[in-house]
Design a protein around this motif. Structure first.
Motif: not given
Lengths: 337, 337
Positions: A154-155, A158-159, A161, A184, B41, B43, B46, B125, B128-129, B132-133, B136
C-alpha cells in the motif's frame, strides 16, 4: 504444463479449457458469496456506498489470485480463505474511489462514479473506511509476514499515485518510468494477492517468491494489455480511447515516440495534447501508432511478461489450481475488450 | 499522587512542576529529533507536503503519550520508541489532510491548509501515503496485538468521519451522540497511542488497559475543552469561534439546548444556522450559553473525564513519567487557548 509446452488436439484442449473455466467460475462465485455474507459496516450509508462499488461487476481478479495461489499449495485450505481474499478487493476499491475523486471521474465500470452520486467528501471517507477495513482483516490473520507484505504494497501504491499525478503532463516518459508506474498502479497489488495466498497456503519461501513473481509479471502484462486495448477496442467512428482523451502517455505511444519520424512525433504529441480531441484525431493517432509498430511492440512486451509469469510457477506443483493460474496468464493475451 | 491528592506548599509544587515540564520538553524534543531524522519518502514532493503538515507546530501529543506510557512501565526502553511513536503523528496528520479536503478548509494551525498550496488531489494522496507509512511502521513491530489495536482504531476513526459528515446539519444531536463522535474523532487515537506505548513497555494486561483508558478519558476531556474554548478563547469583538461559524453542534450548545427556554433555544439554533453570522450573533450565542450554564457544565464534564483518566493510572507504578501523564491530564483544565 498443458497450456504452454505442448499443443494437444483441439478436442482435448477444449475439455481441459472447460474444466479450468469451470473451476475459475466456481471460485469466483465462492468469493462473491463471501462478499455478500461479510458485513461491511453497521451503518447503512457506508454499506450503500461500499456495495455500489464492490458489486459493480468487477472481475474480483485480486481475490481470485489469492485463492488460487493458496489452493495451488494447499487444496484443503479452510474456507476462511475466501473471506481473507476479499481484503484485496477492499484495497483495490479504496484506491478506485480516491482515484475517481483525484481524476474527477464521471464514470467507473460503465456506471456513474460513486462521487457523482454521493459527492467527493463521502467518496474520500468511504475509501478511507474500506482501506481501514482491509487492514483490519489483514491484521486478524496475525501473521507479521502478511502484514509486512500488505503495508509495503500500500505504501508503494500510494507513492505511485502521487508520482503519476506529478507526471501527468509529462510527454517524454521513458519505458522504464512507465514500467515503474504500472508496477505500482497494478502489478504490486496482484503480486501481493498471490504472495499472501501462498503464505496462507503454507508455501516454501521459493514457492511464495514464485507466486509473488507470477502475480507481479501478470500484473505488468495485464496493465499493458489494458493500455493497448484502450486504443484498439473502441468501435471505429464511435468512441475515443480514455487514455487518449486524457492525454495520458501509455506504452503504445512510448514505443511510437521512440521510433517515429520527427514529423510524426510532433503530430502525435499535439494530438494527445488537444483539449477536446475529435474522433478524427483519435483515428489519426491510431494510424501513427500502428504504422510505427507501437501496438505490435506493446503486445510483444505483454507476451514477454506472460512468459515470465508462467516461468515463475515452476516451483508450484501441478494441479488444477496451477492450471487455472496458467490459463489466466495466457487468456490475458486474448483479451479484446 | 502529588498533583491530585495533596496540596503541598507553593514553592515545592513549583519545583515539582518545573521538573515535570522539563521532562515533557525533553521527550518532545527527542520525538521531534526522530521526526527530523526519519525519511518520509525518496520523493522530494511527498516530503515537502508531508513536512509542511508534520512540522506545523502541533504539540506532538500522540507520540508524547505513546512514549510516556512506554516509559512509565519501562524507563530503560530502547530509543526506538521515539521513531515508533511517530506513527501516531502520521496517522493524525493523514486524517487532518483528508479532513481539510472534506471540509474545504482554508487554514490549518494558523497557516494555509495544504490543499490551498498543493490542491485537493495531492492532499488526498499524501494523506493516503502518510496513512500507509504509519501502518508500515506499525507492521515493522511484528506484534499482532499492536496491529490489532491500530487497525481497530483507524476503522473506528474513519467510520466516525463518515457519521460526522452525515450528521452535519443535525441540530438535535444528543449528549451520547456527541460523546460517540468525539470518542472516534479524538479519544480513540489517544487511547491507542497510550495502549501501544504500554504494550511496548511490557505492561501487564491491567496496566495496558489502564493506560489505554487513561488515553481514552484524556481524549474525551481534551476534545470537550477544545470545543469549549472555541467559544471562550476568542478576543471579544474580534473573532468568531470556528464551530459557531460552521454551525457545528458541540457540547456547550447541547447542554444549553437541554435547559434553555423555548425562546432561547429557537434563537440559539437560528444563530447557529445563519449562513454568514456576525460578531454580534456570536456574542449573543455566548450570552445564551453562559446564562444556561453551558460552559460551566461542559467544563465539569471535562473535569469528570480528567478524574477518570487520573484514576485509570492506578495500576501504573509511581515514576516521573507517570507524574508527567498526570500533569498533562490536569494541565488540560487550565488550557485557555
Amino acid at each position: 504444463m498443458i497450456l504452454v509446452k505442448n499443443k494437444r488436439k483441439t478436442i482435448l484442449w477444449k475439455i481441459v479449457k472447460e474444466k479450468i473455466t469451470e473451476l475459475i467460475k466456481r471460485e469466483i462465485s465462492q468469493i462473491e458469496a463471501s462478499l455478500q455474507r461479510l458485513t461491511i459496516s453497521q451503518h447503512p450509508f457506508i454499506n450503500q456506498v461500499s456495495e455500489y462499488v464492490l458489486f459493480s461487476g468487477g472481475k474480483k481478479i485480486r481475490p481470485l489470485l489469492c485463492v488460487l495461489s493458496a489452493k495451488s499449495l494447499n487444496e484443503n485450505i479452510r474456507d476462511h480463505i475466501y473471506e481473507t481474499s476479499l481484503l484485496f478487493e477492499y484495497l483495490h476499491v479504496a484506491t478506485l474511489l480516491h482515484d475517481d475523486v483525484v481524476d474527477s471521474a464521471e464514470f467507473r465500470r460503465g456506471r456513474k462514479a460513486a462521487r457523482n452520486l454521493w459527492g467527493n467528501q463521502a467518496t474520500i471517507l468511504v475509501g478511507d473506511y474500506l482501506y481501514a477495513k482491509a487492514l483490519r482483516l489483514a491484521s486478524s490473520l496475525e501473521k507479521a509476514e502478511i502484514m509486512h507484505a500488505i503495508t509495503e504494497t500500500t505504501l508503494l501504491m500510494s507513492e505511485g499515485e502521487i508520482l503519476q499525478l506529478l507526471h501527468l503532463d509529462d510527454t517524454y516518459i521513458s519505458e522504464a518510468s512507465y514500467e515503474e508506474i504500472i508496477f505500482r498502479k497494478t502489478a504490486a497489488l496482484l503480486a501481493c494477492s498471490c504472495k499472501v495466498g501462498a503464505i496462507l497456503g503454507g508455501g516454501t519461501s521459493s514457492q511464495i517468491d514464485g507466486l509473488a513473481n507470477y502475480g507481479l509479471k501478470l500484473g505488468m502484462a495485464f496493465q499493458i494489455i489494458d493500455d493497448l486495448i484502450d486504443y484498439t477496442s473502441t468501435e471505429t467512428g464511435k468512441d475515443l480511447g480514455k487514455d487518449f482523451r486524457e492525454g495520458k502517455i501509455t506504452i503504445p505511444v512510448i514505443f511510437t515516440l521512440d521510433s517515429a519520424s520527427e514529423e510524426e512525433k510532433k503530430e502525435l504529441i499535439s494530438l494527445l495534447k488537444k483539449r477536446d480531441p475529435s474522433q478524427q484525431d483519435f483515428q489519426r493517432s491510431v494510424e501513427i501508432i500502428e504504422r510505427n509498430g507501437g501496438f505490435q511492440k506493446s503486445f510483444e512486451k505483454a507476451k514477454n511478461f506472460v512468459s515470465q509469469a508462467v516461468e515463475s510457477l515452476e516451483t508450484v506443483p501441478e494441479s488444477a489450481y496451477k492450471d487455472a493460474l496458467l490459463y489466466i496468464a495466457n487468456y490475458l493475451l486474448e483479451r479484446k475488450k
